[in-house]
Enzyme design. Structure first.
Site, short mmCIF file in Angstrom:
data_model
loop_
_atom_site.label_atom_id
_atom_site.label_comp_id
_atom_site.label_asym_id
_atom_site.label_seq_id
_atom_site.Cartn_x
_atom_site.Cartn_y
_atom_site.Cartn_z
CB VAL A 148 6.06 -23.39 22.23
CG1 VAL A 148 6.87 -22.59 21.22
CG2 VAL A 148 4.99 -22.59 22.95
N PRO A 149 6.04 -25.33 19.44
CG PRO A 149 5.42 -25.02 17.23
CD PRO A 149 5.19 -24.48 18.47
CB CYS A 150 11.07 -28.71 20.01
SG CYS A 150 10.45 -28.59 21.76
CB THR A 151 10.57 -28.76 14.72
OG1 THR A 151 10.87 -30.06 15.34
CG2 THR A 151 11.30 -28.92 13.21
NE ARG A 170 10.98 -23.78 21.02
CZ ARG A 170 10.81 -24.48 22.10
NH1 ARG A 170 11.71 -24.07 23.29
NH2 ARG A 170 9.67 -24.97 22.38
#
Length: 308
Positions: A148-151, A170
């Site tokens: 899942v993208p952190c950005t 996040r």
């Protein structure tokens, strides 16, 4: 909330680690202990000084930094990236990283290139507040997959003739992830400034949960209090019309002439290293004097030391 500003990646990374160690609290998401600060604004005032290089404590794999940049900016989620960082494969589903930034940036839907949208928006309306790239997608990311993208996204603001870039995350693993994310984002920043014909402004990195994992805390404490500034990379400007063909060539092994030659060189060298010909791999980068070639030579020294 912490706000750290510095002129180079070495100084910004070191100061951010010190701030997290001084002000962070221990939390254990998914059972993994981290020292965390909620709310961080990290500003790099010279985005061309983008590579963290603090041997012997923190050394980046410069070939992976180059490869990930090519991979993301070209819009790829192809598994060739695992050649440069095999650990990424553990987050893949059916061989693909479902949270890969590249396809979301360059092809959110067929024909929807957010990178080109930002370029066109700022050319048409230099004062726009709509020059943004969205990466997090609830339709893709709420289902249960491994990556899942952190950005969350990137935003660009042209003010007083200088392009400012803001990234919002996040979550950020400060020790492992930040250094590579900073490298790629500031190259995107520099290219966009070139495409719209303006000066490169400050780079801003906003993080909700900025953290150090427990295993990395002792290393973070060993960082120098007054690090040498990161070296500045030379201009990487490539015309918009030439950008995708150039990236496509580097991805398949070409070593281009010009500003991105060093990217092709370190990626080729690392493939040779992985193939077992370590003397030739080192010969391709030793003594070259570039930021990336020097960084990769340091990485090889680290790998050789571990092997010994």
């Amino acid at each position: 909330m912490i706000h750290v500003s510095a002129g180079s990646a070495n100084e910004l990374f070191t100061a951010a680690c010190a701030a997290v160690l001084a002000e962070g609290k221990v939390v254990k998401p998914r059972g993994m202990a981290t020292t965390e600060v909620i709310g961080a604004h990290l500003t790099l005032t010279d985005p061309q000084r983008r590579l963290v290089s603090l041997p012997p404590v923190r050394i980046l794999n410069a070939a992976f930094a180059a490869a990930e940049t090519v991979w993301i900016l070209s819009g790829s989620d192809d598994p060739w990236i695992y050649t440069y960082n095999q650990r990424m494969a553990q987050y893949a589903d059916d061989g693909r990283l479902r949270g890969a930034y590249g396809p979301r940036m360059r092809a959110w839907r067929p024909g929807h290139d957010q990178l080109d949208h930002v370029r066109r928006t700022l050319l048409a309306d230099p004062d726009s507040r709509r020059a943004l790239i969205q990466l997090y997608d609830p339709d893709r990311d709420i289902p249960n997959h491994s990556d899942v993208p952190c950005t969350l996204g990137y935003r660009f603001y042209l003010r007083e003739g200088r392009l400012e870039m803001h990234t919002t995350m996040r979550s950020q693993d400060l020790w492992l992830g930040f250094c590579y994310d900073l490298f790629t984002a500031t190259i995107l920043h520099e290219q966009m400034a070139h495409w719209i014909g303006v000066e490169l402004g400050h780079y801003h990195h906003h993080v909700d949960s900025l953290h150090l994992y427990e295993d990395n805390v002792p290393e973070a404490r060993r960082l120098p209090a007054d690090p040498a500034p990161s070296r500045a990379m030379g201009p990487l400007a490539v015309r918009w019309e030439d950008f995708d063909p150039m990236l496509a060539g580097v991805a398949v092994g070409a070593v281009p002439v010009g500003a991105w030659e060093e990217f092709g060189r370190v990626m080729h060298s690392y493939r040779v290293w992985k193939g077992g010909d370590r003397a030739d791999a080192r010969g391709m980068v030793a003594g070259r004097g570039g930021v990336l070639t020097e960084g990769l030579d340091n990485w090889y020294s680290k790998l050789a030391g571990v092997a010994a």
